[in-house]
Design a protein around this motif. Sequence first.
Motif, PDB file in Angstrom:
ATOM      1  N   THR A 152       0.807  -1.228   0.000  1.00 50.12           N
ATOM      2  CA  THR A 152       0.000   0.000   0.000  1.00 50.12           C
ATOM      3  C   THR A 152       0.836   1.273   0.000  1.00 50.12           C
ATOM      4  OG1 THR A 152      -0.158  -0.058   2.424  1.00 50.12           O
ATOM      5  CG2 THR A 152      -1.889  -1.161   1.187  1.00 50.12           C
ATOM      6  N   GLU A 153       2.141   1.166   0.162  1.00 46.27           N
ATOM      7  CA  GLU A 153       2.973   2.367   0.206  1.00 46.27           C
ATOM      8  C   GLU A 153       3.163   3.002  -1.169  1.00 46.27           C
ATOM      9  OE1 GLU A 153       7.254  -0.048   0.195  1.00 46.27           O
ATOM     10  OE2 GLU A 153       6.537   0.954   2.007  1.00 46.27           O
ATOM     11  N   THR A 154       2.771   2.288  -2.229  1.00 41.26           N
ATOM     12  CA  THR A 154       2.804   2.848  -3.573  1.00 41.26           C
ATOM     13  C   THR A 154       1.432   2.676  -4.227  1.00 41.26           C
ATOM     14  OG1 THR A 154       3.593   0.750  -4.512  1.00 41.26           O
ATOM     15  CG2 THR A 154       5.266   2.380  -3.877  1.00 41.26           C
ATOM     16  N   SER A 155       1.135   3.551  -5.170  1.00 44.01           N
ATOM     17  CA  SER A 155      -0.164   3.496  -5.840  1.00 44.01           C
ATOM     18  C   SER A 155      -0.171   2.405  -6.909  1.00 44.01           C
ATOM     19  CB  SER A 155      -0.488   4.851  -6.478  1.00 44.01           C
ATOM     20  OG  SER A 155       0.501   5.192  -7.427  1.00 44.01           O
ATOM     21  N   GLY A 156      -1.324   2.166  -7.493  1.00 44.33           N
ATOM     22  CA  GLY A 156      -1.452   1.184  -8.559  1.00 44.33           C
ATOM     23  C   GLY A 156      -2.264   1.721  -9.716  1.00 44.33           C
ATOM     24  N   ASP A 209       1.986  -1.124 -11.922  1.00 43.23           N
ATOM     25  CA  ASP A 209       2.309   0.297 -11.894  1.00 43.23           C
ATOM     26  C   ASP A 209       2.228   0.856 -13.313  1.00 43.23           C
ATOM     27  OD1 ASP A 209       4.602  -0.555 -13.225  1.00 43.23           O
ATOM     28  OD2 ASP A 209       5.909  -0.316 -11.490  1.00 43.23           O
ATOM     29  N   THR A 251       3.135  -6.432  -8.949  1.00 44.86           N
ATOM     30  CA  THR A 251       3.518  -6.900  -7.620  1.00 44.86           C
ATOM     31  C   THR A 251       2.274  -7.459  -6.934  1.00 44.86           C
ATOM     32  OG1 THR A 251       3.147  -4.694  -6.684  1.00 44.86           O
ATOM     33  CG2 THR A 251       5.409  -5.261  -7.336  1.00 44.86           C
TER      34      THR A 251
END
Length: 278
Positions: free
Chosen positions: A32-36, A56, A62
């Motif tokens: 959750t620390e990066t967007s998708g 991404d 991922t």
Amino acid sequence: MNIAETLELETITLVEPLFSDLIYQEMDDLMTETSGKSGKILVDEEESPVLFAKSDENGFWTGCITMFREPSLALINLFEQFEWDMYQEDRETICDAIREYYSVRLCNTVIPGPDDLNPTRAKSIEALLKRTVGSQSDEICIDCCCGTGVGSLVLKKQGMHPLAYDNDESLLVRGIIEKRLIPERTMWIDGRMIHRFMKEKASLVCGFMIGEIHPFNAHIWQEIITAACRVSERALFTAGTEPEIRQIEEWMRDTGKKGEIFESDADPIYDRWVCYSE
């Protein structure tokens, strides 16, 4: 079928570094620390989510595994922000694919331990199984503290379906290389946590040459053995000395299993003392 194929992808990287990390909800933070940009969710036959995958902006996928833990609210909220596709597969097939993923990773990163298999030991274990367990074709069994996999080798030969685990990654890699351990049926975990990775009880747990048990490590062995007994219907343990096997029998009784102790003359060093509980 591997994880990527299940989701109709060429490749996917799971965010959890180790198989043993799959029980910790904190691992969701790595997702959750990066967007998708888009996503895929894999559910089991009961429609419970077991894998969340996202891509991404570069099309790199991922995933994180929620088969052995509840997905966090943050993870669910993340997937509400973009479109995703749902896939379904039976739980056992997914488990095999996940275990294979981490077994392959283990073999690519860990130097294998020495090949310690004495060929005569496999024969003595086979004789012991015939004397106690008998023929249990297609039964799911646990190979507790499997080492390089001599137990799994014989259990497979007897027609059973072993699930093996150990805390020594180098021994697991050696067992996989020698094809005594099957990648999709092997786990690198702390044996005290086996209940976190089992949804249903196995018909049998085997622990061949458990030990050495000393006062300073007895509490650890007690947790390992009682954990294995609680996720299995029957139990078969062996040890090198009589005091060790009597200690094991006491721990088995703590889980409601009544074991029979006897001395085996098939091997004067390994598996000499046996405790078997129906």
